[in-house]
Scaffold this motif. Structure first.
Motif, PDB file in Angstrom:
ATOM      1  N   PHE A  55       0.835  -1.209   0.000  1.00  0.00           N
ATOM      2  CA  PHE A  55       0.000   0.000   0.000  1.00  0.00           C
ATOM      3  C   PHE A  55       0.870   1.260   0.000  1.00  0.00           C
ATOM      4  N   VAL A  56       1.910   1.273   0.794  1.00  0.00           N
ATOM      5  CA  VAL A  56       2.807   2.432   0.854  1.00  0.00           C
ATOM      6  C   VAL A  56       3.529   2.619  -0.476  1.00  0.00           C
ATOM      7  N   ALA A  57       4.035   1.530  -1.038  1.00  0.00           N
ATOM      8  CA  ALA A  57       4.747   1.612  -2.319  1.00  0.00           C
ATOM      9  C   ALA A  57       3.801   2.077  -3.428  1.00  0.00           C
ATOM     10  N   THR A  58       2.592   1.560  -3.434  1.00  0.00           N
ATOM     11  CA  THR A  58       1.602   1.960  -4.442  1.00  0.00           C
ATOM     12  C   THR A  58       1.253   3.434  -4.291  1.00  0.00           C
ATOM     13  N   SER A  59       1.075   3.879  -3.071  1.00  0.00           N
ATOM     14  CA  SER A  59       0.746   5.286  -2.826  1.00  0.00           C
ATOM     15  C   SER A  59       1.880   6.198  -3.299  1.00  0.00           C
ATOM     16  N   ILE A  60       3.104   5.827  -2.990  1.00  0.00           N
ATOM     17  CA  ILE A  60       4.255   6.630  -3.400  1.00  0.00           C
ATOM     18  C   ILE A  60       4.356   6.674  -4.928  1.00  0.00           C
ATOM     19  N   LEU A  61       4.158   5.543  -5.577  1.00  0.00           N
ATOM     20  CA  LEU A  61       4.217   5.511  -7.045  1.00  0.00           C
ATOM     21  C   LEU A  61       3.102   6.345  -7.673  1.00  0.00           C
TER      22      LEU A  61
END
Length: 65
Positions: free
Chosen positions: A4-10
């Motif tokens: 979720f964090v990686a997706t949000s950052i991307l």
């Protein structure tokens, strides 16, 4: 959670990148419009000068007599 964090950052980085690309495209488009406006104005001035020179050279084309 890491996904979720990686997706949000991307997503955020993608939107920032897209904003930059759109802004660059708009800037180039406005520069092109300004360049074409100047070229059209210059062409109009050259045509008017050519017409004046033609009328000066060939006075009989003028309706003044």
């Amino acid at each position: 959670m890491l996904t979720f964090v990686a997706t949000s950052i991307l997503y955020v980085c993608g939107f920032i990148f897209l904003y930059g690309v759109i802004r660059l495209a708009v800037r180039h488009a406005l520069e092109d419009v300004e360049m074409r406006r100047v070229q059209a104005q210059r062409a109009e001035e050259m045509a008017a000068a050519r017409d004046r020179a033609l009328l000066e050279k060939h006075g009989f084309l003028n309706n003044n007599g």
